[in-house]
Structure formats: C-alpha cells, structure tokens
Design an enzyme around this catalytic site. Structure first.
Site, PDB file in Angstrom:
ATOM      1  N   HIS A   1       1.907  18.189 -26.318  1.00  0.00           N
ATOM      2  CA  HIS A   1       1.636  16.765 -26.095  1.00  0.00           C
ATOM      3  C   HIS A   1       0.391  16.252 -26.810  1.00  0.00           C
ATOM      4  CE1 HIS A   1       4.834  17.144 -23.208  1.00  0.00           C
ATOM      5  NE2 HIS A   1       4.721  15.885 -22.830  1.00  0.00           N
TER       6      HIS A   1
ATOM      7  N   LYS B   1       4.022  11.612 -11.074  1.00  0.00           N
ATOM      8  CA  LYS B   1       3.212  10.793 -11.978  1.00  0.00           C
ATOM      9  C   LYS B   1       3.931   9.464 -12.174  1.00  0.00           C
ATOM     10  CE  LYS B   1       0.598  14.080 -14.776  1.00  0.00           C
ATOM     11  NZ  LYS B   1       0.375  14.630 -16.132  1.00  0.00           N
TER      12      LYS B   1
ATOM     13  N   LYS C   1       8.778  23.221 -13.127  1.00  0.00           N
ATOM     14  CA  LYS C   1       7.881  22.090 -12.895  1.00  0.00           C
ATOM     15  C   LYS C   1       7.453  22.039 -11.437  1.00  0.00           C
ATOM     16  CE  LYS C   1       6.574  17.500 -13.789  1.00  0.00           C
ATOM     17  NZ  LYS C   1       6.641  16.329 -14.615  1.00  0.00           N
TER      18      LYS C   1
ATOM     19  N   HIS D   1       9.782  10.248 -27.671  1.00  0.00           N
ATOM     20  CA  HIS D   1       8.780  11.090 -27.021  1.00  0.00           C
ATOM     21  C   HIS D   1       9.147  12.583 -27.073  1.00  0.00           C
ATOM     22  CE1 HIS D   1       5.747  12.495 -24.220  1.00  0.00           C
ATOM     23  NE2 HIS D   1       6.697  13.034 -23.488  1.00  0.00           N
TER      24      HIS D   1
ATOM     25  N   ASN E   1       1.654  20.010 -20.558  1.00  0.00           N
ATOM     26  CA  ASN E   1       1.340  19.196 -21.729  1.00  0.00           C
ATOM     27  C   ASN E   1       1.452  19.979 -23.039  1.00  0.00           C
ATOM     28  OD1 ASN E   1       0.795  17.017 -20.064  1.00  0.00           O
ATOM     29  ND2 ASN E   1      -1.337  17.631 -19.785  1.00  0.00           N
TER      30      ASN E   1
ATOM     31  N   HIS F   1       1.451  13.168 -28.761  1.00  0.00           N
ATOM     32  CA  HIS F   1       0.996  11.805 -28.483  1.00  0.00           C
ATOM     33  C   HIS F   1       0.376  11.163 -29.719  1.00  0.00           C
ATOM     34  CE1 HIS F   1       0.886  12.187 -23.808  1.00  0.00           C
ATOM     35  NE2 HIS F   1       2.085  11.902 -24.273  1.00  0.00           N
TER      36      HIS F   1
ATOM     37  N   ARG G   1      -1.486  22.326 -14.054  1.00  0.00           N
ATOM     38  CA  ARG G   1      -0.471  21.325 -14.412  1.00  0.00           C
ATOM     39  C   ARG G   1      -0.587  20.924 -15.880  1.00  0.00           C
ATOM     40  NH1 ARG G   1       1.979  16.270 -10.936  1.00  0.00           N
ATOM     41  NH2 ARG G   1       3.308  15.486 -12.612  1.00  0.00           N
TER      42      ARG G   1
ATOM     43  N   GLU H   1      -3.259  17.686 -11.499  1.00  0.00           N
ATOM     44  CA  GLU H   1      -3.674  18.163 -12.814  1.00  0.00           C
ATOM     45  C   GLU H   1      -5.173  18.478 -12.887  1.00  0.00           C
ATOM     46  OE1 GLU H   1      -1.353  16.452 -16.061  1.00  0.00           O
ATOM     47  OE2 GLU H   1      -3.066  16.733 -17.375  1.00  0.00           O
TER      48      GLU H   1
ATOM     49  N   ARG I   1       0.819  -1.231   0.000  1.00  0.00           N
ATOM     50  CA  ARG I   1       0.000   0.000   0.000  1.00  0.00           C
ATOM     51  C   ARG I   1       0.849   1.276   0.000  1.00  0.00           C
ATOM     52  NH1 ARG I   1      -3.087  -3.221   3.454  1.00  0.00           N
ATOM     53  NH2 ARG I   1      -4.907  -4.021   2.370  1.00  0.00           N
TER      54      ARG I   1
ATOM     55  N   GLU J   1      11.827  18.670 -24.112  1.00  0.00           N
ATOM     56  CA  GLU J   1      11.060  19.010 -22.907  1.00  0.00           C
ATOM     57  C   GLU J   1      11.624  20.269 -22.234  1.00  0.00           C
ATOM     58  OE1 GLU J   1       8.307  17.581 -21.678  1.00  0.00           O
ATOM     59  OE2 GLU J   1       8.225  15.576 -22.563  1.00  0.00           O
TER      60      GLU J   1
HETATM   61  N1  GLY Z   1       4.846  15.307 -17.784  1.00  0.00           N
HETATM   62  C1  GLY Z   1       3.768  16.147 -17.421  1.00  0.00           C
HETATM   63  C2  GLY Z   1       3.466  16.158 -15.962  1.00  0.00           C
HETATM   64  O1  GLY Z   1       4.235  15.646 -15.183  1.00  0.00           O
HETATM   65  O2  GLY Z   1       2.442  16.645 -15.560  1.00  0.00           O
END
Ligand code: GLY
Length: 373
Positions: free
Chosen positions: A254, A149, A233, A272, A251, A258, A247, A243, A127, A191
């Site tokens: 993206h 993430k 960031k 990527h 993107n 994507h 946040r 997000e 957990r 990035e």
């Molecule tokens: N890579 C985008 C984020 O971490 O929100």
C-alpha cells in the site's frame, strides 16, 4: 466453521463488538432471515449506489420483505467521488429524514466506497447506529467490509476522515461476484494475493494453482479464497483493532500502491487493487534489494500476477508517471508516514512480512528509478 447449509462463518472476535462474517452462495436471498435477529423493529435503511442497485437491490428488498422487514433505499452516484463530505452529508441527512433511530440498522449494499461511506454515516448518526455490510465486490468481501475502518476522502487525501466502527454482521454472497467485470474481479484479487504474501505461504501456493479457476468463476474456489482471506483479516483485526501494531501488515503493497494511485489521479488508469498488486511486487523487490529475502522471490510474485493476466510493473500503467522523486514525495504524503518516516511492509519470504520504518529514502529512490526505466 461450516454450517450444514454450506455457508461458512468467520467470527471477528472483538469482545462486545464481535460479529460474524457469513460467506456463501445465495446469501442475498437469505438476507432477511440473517438480519432479522438484529432488528428492534422491522425496518431498515439501505445505502447503495446506482449500479449495484440496478442488479442487487430488488433481490435484497424481496429477501427483507419475505421476513416482513420494510426497506428504504438511497442509491448514490457510483464512484470514489461519492466518498466525500457532500456524499456523507447526503447520506446522513437522508437517514435522519427516514427517521432511522438509535436502535435501527443501516445496510451497506455495495463495494468499498459504499461500505466506507455507509459505515461512517452509521458511526456518526445519532452518535452511532449499527450497520450490516453486504459487500458486492471481491475487494469489499475480502478487505474493506471487515475490520471496521470507515470514512471518506478529504481534499488532503484518501480516507483521511473516518472512524473505527465495526459492523454487526457481514454477508459475503459469492454469487454476486459473477456480476463483476473481469478487471474489477482481478483488482479485488490483488488484495487476495496480498494475504498469501503477507502471512500464509501455503495460501499463496494454493492461489498459484487455483487462481485461474477463480477467474473462471469457480464458486467453490472463490468461496474458499474469500474465507481464507477473511480468516486472516479477522485474526489480525482481533489482535490489533486500531492499527497500533500488527494490523499495519494488511498494508503490504500500500505505501507504493497509494503513491501510484495518487500519481494516476485515483482514476480508471489504475484501480486500487491493481495498485496494491504492483505495490506488492515492488515491496518484494525492495525486500530483495535490502537482502531480506531471496532474489528470486519477486519474480515468483510477478509470475503469478502474470499468470492471472494482472498488471505487475510500472510499465503496465498507461500514461506518464512522475519520476522517482515525484513518486517518493507522493509516498511521503501517505497516512502511513509517522514522524516523517516512511513505513513499509517488507518480507523475509512469501508469507513472512513485517513492518519497518528503517528503509533509507535513497534505496527506495534507486528502486523506483530502476522500475521506471
Ligand atoms: N485495509 C486495511 C485494513 O483494514 O486495515
């Protein structure tokens, strides 16, 4: 914040889940001293991949052992396919077999694939156990290792299974970037550019001057760019950890990116970060087409990508691409779709981005048709 030893520390301020991102040269060799204060007992598990292990596992083990910390390591198969249910099962079962307990720490040594996988394994093991990110790619240092993430891919798409699980510490060793192939470095640089484009025009200008020096391995320039990216960031994640709002600015590039990755099968045809760089150029094209930013801005974005020797147009992607409708439908499958509407990050100028779901599909279709022509 600068310490006397030249290391930089960026704090990700998330209350009880706050942590430091340490940035500097020689951090791998100091990893034992950095990690020791987190440990309840002198024993850690390291998840890595075979390529990274060949270069960086021995120095990490040595650094841990110098502090009396025993380390067990599992080297996974390199590549995106490892970020799968099978890879997760292998990692979690191995951590259980190594008797990693609730108060232990897992170390993720690698790029984005290993960071995401190890972070998710740590999130669900007993957990939730703590983990430390030691990112070894530029992309992982400036993006995926920070912000919590974690996850794996599903047959339905990338990153569709996962959890927010913040690391307890991130160690970004600038020296390890010297071992990257130029193409991987430049993909990560996609990035880095994104941060300037989304929120800091002065940083973009700095990159226009200093990006080529970074590509030539100037450690001080690389350290500054990683720090500025991580600061941006950290600030956005602190405002919006899960997000719900801001946040999503991260993107930028993206939604297009994507779709291009899906169209190229998540293969070596397009990495990527390369997809993000082309996606950023397209996002500025779309912003200009909608009259949001000046017409010359997309050319300035492309001029910098060109000066760095990076891909910047759909025609730079080898092989065939789907037509505009095909790309549009791939964009529709992205997880940035909410209530069936495409979400874009657009910009009023370099450094002034915002999120919108108000873009008509026809405008995007027209843009893609022209970009494919
Ligand atoms: N890579 C985008 C984020 O971490 O929100």
């Amino acid at each position: 914040m600068t310490n006397e030893d030249g290391m930089k520390t960026v704090r990700v301020a998330l209350g009880a889940r706050s942590y430091d991102v340490r940035i500097g040269a020689g951090l791998l060799a100091r990893a034992g001293a950095e990690i020791a204060p987190l440990l309840h007992r002198p024993r850690v598990a390291i998840l890595t991949d075979e390529n990274v292990a060949a270069r960086h596992l021995a120095p990490l083990r040595e650094a841990l052992s110098a502090e009396g910390i025993a380390a067990f390591a599992l080297a996974m198969t390199p590549g995106e396919a490892t970020k799968s249910w099978a890879g997760l099962q292998k990692a979690v079962e191995w951590l259980l077999a190594e008797e990693i307990e609730r108060h232990d720490v897992v170390i993720a040594l690698g790029g984005g694939v290993i960071g995401d996988l190890a972070g998710f394994a740590a999130a669900i093991l007993r957990r939730g156990v703590r983990f430390v990110q030691i990112p070894t790619s530029l992309l992982a240092q400036v993006d995926s290792s920070v912000g919590g993430k974690t996850g794996i891919n599903s047959g339905h798409g990338k990153n569709l299974v996962g959890a927010f699980h913040q690391p307890s510490l991130v160690l970004a060793d600038i020296d390890v970037l010297d071992t990257l192939a130029p193409r991987d470095f430049l993909a990560g640089y996609g990035e880095v550019v994104k941060y300037g484009l989304l929120g800091d025009a002065a940083f973009f200008e700095w990159l226009e001057v200093n990006g080529p020096g970074m590509a030539r391995r100037d450690a001080a320039l690389r350290a500054y760019a990683v720090r500025r990216s991580v600061e941006m960031k950290a600030e956005i994640v602190a405002r919006d950890e899960t997000e719900a709002g801001d946040r999503a600015l991260l993107n930028l590039g993206h939604t297009f990116g994507h779709a291009l990755e899906a169209a190229t099968g998540y293969s070596d045809r397009l990495l990527h970060g390369e997809a993000v760089a082309i996606g950023c150029a397209l996002a500025f094209d779309l912003s200009a087409r909608l009259g949001l930013c000046a017409q010359e801005v997309p050319s300035r974005v492309r001029a910098h990508l060109a000066a760095m020797g990076m891909r910047r147009d759909l025609s730079d992607i080898p092989g065939d691409l789907p037509d505009a409708d095909g790309l549009l439908s791939l964009m529709g499958q992205d997880k940035k779709v909410v209530d069936g509407r495409l979400h874009f990050v657009l910009a009023r100028a370099i450094g002034q981005s915002f999120v919108t779901s108000e873009v008509a599909a026809d405008v995007v279709r027209g843009l893609l048709s022209d970009a494919l022509a």
